[in-house]
Design an enzyme around this catalytic site. Structure first.
Site, PDB file in Angstrom:
ATOM      1  CD  GLU A 162       4.503  -4.750   8.630  1.00  0.00           C
ATOM      2  OE1 GLU A 162       4.053  -3.640   8.340  1.00  0.00           O
ATOM      3  OE2 GLU A 162       4.376  -5.752   7.898  1.00  0.00           O
ATOM      4  CG  ASN A 204       5.603 -11.091  11.461  1.00  0.00           C
ATOM      5  OD1 ASN A 204       6.502 -11.881  11.155  1.00  0.00           O
ATOM      6  ND2 ASN A 204       4.694 -10.668  10.597  1.00  0.00           N
ATOM      7  CG  HIS A 240       7.718  -9.309   2.266  1.00  0.00           C
ATOM      8  ND1 HIS A 240       6.861 -10.231   1.707  1.00  0.00           N
ATOM      9  CD2 HIS A 240       7.138  -8.925   3.432  1.00  0.00           C
ATOM     10  CE1 HIS A 240       5.810 -10.392   2.493  1.00  0.00           C
ATOM     11  NE2 HIS A 240       5.954  -9.614   3.552  1.00  0.00           N
ATOM     12  CD  GLU A 267       4.178 -11.044   6.558  1.00  0.00           C
ATOM     13  OE1 GLU A 267       4.237 -10.209   5.630  1.00  0.00           O
ATOM     14  OE2 GLU A 267       3.702 -10.780   7.673  1.00  0.00           O
ATOM     15  CG  ASP A 269       6.948 -12.126  -0.943  1.00  0.00           C
ATOM     16  OD1 ASP A 269       7.870 -11.497  -0.405  1.00  0.00           O
ATOM     17  OD2 ASP A 269       5.768 -11.714  -0.962  1.00  0.00           O
TER      18      ASP A 269
HETATM   19  O1  9MR Z   1      -1.008  -9.588   1.573  1.00  0.00           O
HETATM   20  C1  9MR Z   1      -1.747  -8.626   2.294  1.00  0.00           C
HETATM   21  C2  9MR Z   1      -2.578  -7.813   1.346  1.00  0.00           C
HETATM   22  O2  9MR Z   1      -3.602  -8.618   0.771  1.00  0.00           O
HETATM   23  C3  9MR Z   1      -3.200  -6.639   2.056  1.00  0.00           C
HETATM   24  O3  9MR Z   1      -3.847  -5.813   1.119  1.00  0.00           O
HETATM   25  C4  9MR Z   1      -2.127  -5.867   2.782  1.00  0.00           C
HETATM   26  C5  9MR Z   1      -2.734  -4.719   3.546  1.00  0.00           C
HETATM   27  O4  9MR Z   1      -1.803  -3.915   4.155  1.00  0.00           O
HETATM   28  O5  9MR Z   1      -1.447  -6.716   3.698  1.00  0.00           O
HETATM   29  C6  9MR Z   1      -0.779  -7.744   3.035  1.00  0.00           C
HETATM   30  O6  9MR Z   1      -0.046  -8.525   3.957  1.00  0.00           O
HETATM   31  C7  9MR Z   1       0.971  -7.853   4.681  1.00  0.00           C
HETATM   32  C8  9MR Z   1       1.092  -8.535   6.016  1.00  0.00           C
HETATM   33  O7  9MR Z   1      -0.142  -8.544   6.660  1.00  0.00           O
HETATM   34  C9  9MR Z   1       2.144  -7.849   6.886  1.00  0.00           C
HETATM   35  N1  9MR Z   1       3.410  -7.749   6.224  1.00  0.00           N
HETATM   36  C10 9MR Z   1       3.377  -7.203   4.877  1.00  0.00           C
HETATM   37  C11 9MR Z   1       2.357  -7.964   4.026  1.00  0.00           C
HETATM   38  C12 9MR Z   1       2.388  -7.454   2.593  1.00  0.00           C
HETATM   39  O8  9MR Z   1       1.988  -6.127   2.528  1.00  0.00           O
END
Ligand code: 9MR
Length: 467
Positions: A162, A204, A240, A267, A269
């Site tokens: 990101e 990513n 997402h 990722e 969903d």
């Molecule tokens: O699913 C993850 C969640 O449990 C954490 O709290 C969060 C913290 O920022 O990150 C989530 O995963 C993220 C991933 O690492 C990167 N892309 C977005 C995902 C959803 O926020």
């Protein structure tokens, strides 16, 4: 229906061959094995994986672990390999959660996507308070140390997560990582390659689900990296989604694949009332791109999701398969080109261009229906000095088994790169022909290809003929 029928006959043919070569007369049993019954096995038929994000804290939940063990062939630790988890204090590393997930994967024959070496979120507090050369040194030490700890055990690393801004700039997101200098991403990739030469190294990001300013900014970075030998092997599309992906989802994957990198859905969903349909569309897009190595859903059951209340996953809170599950499984079983096992030569990189700000979003499309069985329409994203054109090919009432599109580019415009079609010529009148997987288009249905170029393509026209 059509793809299912095709998949069955292919499986039946394979079974018949197997039976003949083994001298076995009963073909039925192996025919029935043509459709795999789990996501991982179905994806494996074309050399792909199907993964899930996993939380170490849930590995004691038997429903969760049963589904994980049965269905998935790849695991991404949801949080356990991030910077705040692995280096909570500067120079003090903690691999407890990450190792737990890795061991679960190894003991059940699954592989691991490492996530993520550098990300502006979930930086440990000590790093959040740093800037400049001191931070750069800490970043590189982090990449090297974590990638070395997991050397030889990780299928692919999200080296950088990101780093691009949302919105129309197509540029980098501001962060203390970015402020250490624009070369931080390539420095991270080089450090990761040196530490673990066998891991695929991915960039990513999210909001990259079609050809847009953000995905084009990333595309330009990847093209530049490939042209200068910066070690990058893959691009992760988080996906997402709320409802259907954009119409150019597959074309966008394809243009990255055409740069010589793998693409992975990392990722996934999806919320919304057309969830099952949208999951099918995304899965089919990956299956149609030979360099799309696999898909990962961000969690297992709806109750495991970070998008609480949206129920965006393939299993309900009780662990039951949803309609979206069947949609994905069917799409995996329908097949597609196999993922190449050896790296193929990337397409010749063109001179890297500096990401520019798109001025006009999308200009009106030009449609030229042709009586000979198809029509083509162009959707143009033009910016100062460059453009991306997406061409939609629509079959007439008899359907197509092959097509040829001619685009007329204004003078000064030149094609530099394309996806999902072959071309002759790059300027003026350019002829495009279907590739192996998109020549057959049913009556009234459409397929898409695209190209990128320099100059101004405003006014481009397209015509189509069946071939
Ligand atoms: O699913 C993850 C969640 O449990 C954490 O709290 C969060 C913290 O920022 O990150 C989530 O995963 C993220 C991933 O690492 C990167 N892309 C977005 C995902 C959803 O926020």
């Amino acid at each position: 229906m059509k793809t299912k029928a095709r998949s069955f006959s292919r499986a039946a043919a394979a079974s018949a061959f197997l039976a003949t070569s083994l001298g076995v007369s009963l073909v039925l049993a192996s025919s029935a094995a043509g459709a795999a019954s789990t996501l991982g096995a179905a994806a494996a038929q074309t050399g792909r994986y199907f993964g899930a994000a996993v939380a170490a804290g849930k590995l004691g939940d038997s429903t969760y672990v049963n589904i994980l063990n049965r269905e998935f062939s790849m695991i991404t630790p949801e949080n356990e390999m991030k910077w705040d988890a692995t280096e909570p204090n500067r120079g003090q590393f903690n691999y407890s959660g990450g190792d737990r997930i890795l061991n679960q994967a190894v003991s059940t024959g699954k592989r691991v996507r490492g996530h993520a070496l550098l990300w502006y979120q979930q930086e440990p507090g000590w790093a959040q308070r740093m800037e400049g050369s001191d931070l750069r040194a800490a970043m590189m030490n982090h990449v090297t140390t974590v990638a070395t700890h997991y050397k030889g055990k990780i299928y692919a690393w999200d080296v950088v997560n990101e780093a691009f801004a949302d919105g129309g700039s197509g540029g980098r997101r501001d962060s203390n990582l970015q402020r250490t200098g624009n070369d931080w991403i390539e420095a991270a990739f080089r450090a990761a390659r040196a530490a673990d030469p066998d891991a695929k190294l991915c960039y990513n990001d999210y909001n990259t689900d079609g050809v847009n300013a953000k995905s084009t900014g990333i595309y330009n970075m990847v093209r530049d990296f490939k042209s200068r030998g910066v070690p990058i092997d893959c691009v992760g599309f988080q996906s997402h989604l709320s409802g259907n992906p954009p119409g150019d989802y597959q074309a966008n994957l394809q243009r990255f694949a055409d740069l010589g990198v793998e693409v992975q859905i990392t990722e996934l969903d999806i919320s919304g009332s057309n969830q099952a349909g949208a999951y099918g569309t995304v899965t089919r897009a990956c299956m149609a791109v030979s360099r799309c190595a696999g898909l990962t859903t961000w969690g297992i059951r709806d109750t495991d999701s970070w998008r609480s209340g949206e129920n965006p996953l393939l299993f309900d809170g009780n662990g039951n398969k949803k309609a979206a599950y069947t949609s994905v499984l069917d799409a995996l079983n329908a097949g597609g080109p196999t993922v190449p096992t050896t790296p193929t030569t990337p397409t010749t990189p063109t001179t890297p261009t500096t990401p520019t700000t798109p001025t006009t979003p999308t200009t009106p499309t030009t449609t030229t229906p042709v009586p000979s069985g198809c029509s083509a329409s162009v959707s143009l994203n033009q910016w100062n000095g460059g453009f991306v054109a997406n061409v939609k090919v629509t079959a007439g009432s008899t359907g197509l088994t092959g097509w040829r599109v001619t685009t007329n580019l204004p003078s000064g415009a030149a094609v530099t790169n394309s996806w999902s079609a072959g071309n002759s010529g790059t300027t003026g009148s350019v002829t495009w022909t279907n590739v192996s997987y998109n020549g057959t288009v049913a009556a009234g249905q459409s397929t898409e290809f695209g190209f990128q170029g320099t100059g101004t393509a405003e006014g481009v026209t397209a015509s189509c003929a069946a071939s």
